[in-house]
Design an enzyme around this catalytic site. Structure first.
Site, PDB file in Angstrom:
ATOM      1  N   TYR B 136       0.772  -1.312  -0.079  1.00 24.84           N
ATOM      2  CA  TYR B 136      -0.094   0.375   0.133  1.00 24.84           C
ATOM      3  C   TYR B 136       0.928   1.159   0.085  1.00 24.84           C
ATOM      4  CZ  TYR B 136      -3.647   3.293   1.793  1.00 24.84           C
ATOM      5  OH  TYR B 136      -4.335   4.303   2.336  1.00 24.84           O
ATOM      6  N   LYS B 164      -1.745  -1.241  -3.869  1.00 23.05           N
ATOM      7  CA  LYS B 164      -2.857  -0.281  -3.571  1.00 23.05           C
ATOM      8  C   LYS B 164      -2.059   1.005  -3.809  1.00 23.05           C
ATOM      9  CE  LYS B 164      -5.953   1.744  -0.264  1.00 23.05           C
ATOM     10  NZ  LYS B 164      -6.451   1.698   1.305  1.00 23.05           N
TER      11      LYS B 164
END
Lengths: 296, 296, 296, 296
Positions: B136, B164
């Site tokens: 992420y 992400k």
């Protein structure tokens, strides 16, 4: 009122053993070096001391070890910054009870805080203790940038009496001095700005460099006290490459490597922090070996 | 291989009671709403869930409550980010043992990490678990920005299988897609980029907006699946002002206020976070009241 | 009202001879290529045409050559940006008299301008002519960033009817669309944002890429008109590496090198601009040679 | 070798009449004020003198008027910056022939230049003249930022002998001094950094402030020469609010308004630049009226 702190405030690293447990005996020996080498205050649990990577219990052990080792010879400024207000209050109270002279608080960010949230955070902590608070601005680590206007507002809280500025922008310090007036003590926390900050009227310099080059740091401060701009400039440029290096590489990693270079045990780092690479150590070696750093 | 996750991944807030203790029953009711309103996965302990403001025990309680409430109806993506590698490993193992489908890891910064430090951090965690990891990237909260090149390197670690991206820069996603190829699933974590990210090929949208406007979010995703750019654009602009608002104000504060506006209990925030101000609530009220948001 | 411009607006380079004099015959041949390869408008004297590096006389010669060559087949959008208001008025009048369909104006900075100064600048020019004005926002070259609010204000001036946005931030375009409403035509001037801008509702794409890859540019626009998001994405990623490259290297240098690669005479650059280096040309060669760019 | 320039270098504005034509007689009277009020050099056609807004003929007239008015009493540093290399050479030759002591060259950007393009630009100009060149770094106006490494490279060109740094970052000056050594003269062009730059070893201060507060500027320089850090700080803070203001508002607009405040004719500005607003003038009025600015 005599200020609690001024001059050279020393930031020890927090050393770990090979299993990444805090090494308290080693920490005490590193603190002792700082006490006897010209520092005017000791500040455990700062950025250099990797405060946010420690558990609550470790933080308490580090602070208690500092106070025992310093044993009243110098004022101790305890870092108590935490993401939540509740934990900040907890550690600030612990520091006061343990005997710290003052606490340093950086507003920490995961979610950005509004000025009102930051003010309330300081206010809540301030009400819970009676020792002085140093408000600390360092957007590079804490993720929040407090404007001179907000810092002035914080100073309206009774026991917020000191400002530490680490943005690395000299204009910010000048604005602070303009906004706060001459009386308020502001401390420089940006090593490469040491000369400019003293020129601009800083009351002190909060620095991890005292772990490596305390003589050069002290000579700079003495030149400042003697109002000798030329001497200050000369001794500043002798240490500037090292100041720039330790900031660029991150204080805990750079100080640990520098101690090792000097033959002093600095312990291990806690993951994910890793030791400087070979190339980085070589660069540091060249800087520390340069004739202009040696003191004879 | 069927991917573990795709589509709309919902991020619940972590609600507190008036004494700022985690309110687990309320949390479960908020999770239930997300499960039944069109989400394709549930992601507790993210930024929206104020992960970094929770104690270890609270994190475990929140994850267990999620898994119990979801009860296998949807995959659960557990946030396990932590400043230290040791604690990240600890929480990742806990998540795997508890039954999470995957874990999400944001590299967190106090001290900036080098690319090698970040890689080693992921590698150490990956070796300790066998469920998939979503890497992420969110410099605004985590303080570290992972380049497309570093993200590609992370994908070489066996169970790092998802990315992400939350920088808010569509060019970054395009570079990711170019660097990673079409096969790798990348998820958009920047709400105002929902339309552009789907246009650029995102496999899913990680969003807290599902707490407030799940119908609009779902309509957007359906238009994307139907390859209908005009319909996607139309429904996106209906929700864009709200997406922009919740990001600008911070997801936990904005979602809590939005729930309250809808007559749903959202609990309290943990200090130093404070509720939206009156003016901010008015702005949110106007956005949520606007005819183009209503669904009839 | 039928808009003056939409679709693919082509920006020719201004070629020089070996003595760095503008080469008008070569320029006309480059314009002709653009006219016959699918462009919907021709825009001389833009950034690609190194407007600010030309004398007043050269600007006039370039515009006249464009109008003669285009000869009414397509609308001509003339760049008339200048640091001073007086010179901008002068060139805008010249453009109108010469037969341009519209003028494009970038507010240029040496000293930053206030919003009021920018507004007054546009207003003064607008009063002096009767053809439409495209307000152009490009902080990277012009040094000034016009907010969506300022752009809306500019649109209140009668003949300011088009907006060209080149910040490279898709959120800016979304805000524009939100602030301006659906009716106002906004054009994308950031090549790497071509896909996202069309997804967000852009009326057109102002691009120098038409000098090099007009077929790919046209296929993208056709997919957009056909409301086929997947086809648009597919053809966009085939051209994205080239779009990214020409922006990164600077349009005049990159287009000139790309023309040469295709065996087309592109002339010389005016100092201080220099041709791409050998390494840069190699990179471009690889991008243009890649199978996914060829159209066969 | 005795340096051509040191100390306080004064930058006159270029005044216009009500029709926005350059007002040469008024310009000469403003230059005269600078000559007799403690300046050590006069620098027409700088940013303050709105160089880029002037025609070639106007630039020549302004330089000739300066040389006639100064009449050998002080060295004249002529600004000759231009977007193209050819025009820069032209104006540099004109300045040499007219009798300027040195020329100042800012690399100007529309398209960003590579380091090699900037080097070649300076080299070409340097070969065309035999008087010294001051390389000027000011990304805020010129749009290009020259690194200390590039500036060092420029100093390898024979007659590039001076550096003027205007980034406003004191660390940049320190790096310059470190990279260039003590011998090379660097000048500070950022007014709010006057104190810090002298502390860091600047050879001089290039400033438009001499138009408004020459006594305070001179007192600062005298304190620096006297190695009196405290006096320097004291007199710096008396002028700091004004220095900060004139930079924030733009030098031409702020100086013109300040002259008017002092009852001195400053002429008109050239559009799109407009006079300070009423509120801005009030702020300036308060700053100039403050007791700490008066000199009695």
């Amino acid at each position: 009122m005599t200020p609690v702190l001024k001059g050279l405030i020393a930031y020890p690293i927090t050393p770990f053993d090979r299993y990444e447990r805090v090494d308290i005996p080693l920490f005490r020996s590193l603190v002792e070096r700082l006490v006897v080498s010209g520092s005017h205050g000791i500040a455990p649990l700062g950025s250099t001391g990797v405060l946010p990577y420690l558990t609550d219990e470790e933080k308490e052990a580090v602070l208690e070890a500092t106070l025992q080792q310093v044993n009243g010879r110098l004022p101790v400024l305890a870092g108590v910054s935490n993401l939540t207000t509740e934990r900040t209050v907890y550690h600030a109270r612990f520091a006061e009870n343990a005997g710290a002279a003052a606490v340093m608080i950086l507003p920490m960010s995961y979610w950005k805080l509004t000025d009102d949230e930051i003010f309330r955070h300081y206010e809540t902590v301030a009400r819970a203790i009676s020792i002085p608070i140093m408000a600390y601005n360092n957007p590079a680590t804490g993720g929040l940038d407090m404007s001179p206007a907000l810092l002035r507002r914080l100073l309206e809280i009774d026991n917020v009496t000191m400002i530490k500025e680490s943005t690395g922008d000299i204009q910010r310090m000048q604005q602070l001095r303009r906004v706060l007036g001459e009386e308020v003590a502001f401390f420089n926390g940006s090593n490469p700005l040491a000369l400019a900050a003293f020129a601009a009227g800083a009351a002190g310099w909060c620095t991890a460099a005292l772990n490596l080059i305390p003589e050069l740091n002290s000579l700079l401060y003495q030149a400042v006290l003697a109002n000798d701009a030329e001497a200050a400039r000369e001794v500043f440029y002798r240490q500037y490459p090292i100041l720039e290096f330790i900031v660029r590489k991150g204080l805990p990693r750079a100080i640990q490597a520098g101690l090792k270079w000097q033959g002093i045990e600095g312990g291990y780092l806690r993951s994910p922090l890793t030791p400087l690479t070979g190339t980085e150590v070589q660069e540091l070696d060249q800087l520390l070996s340069a004739e202009n750093v040696s003191l004879g």
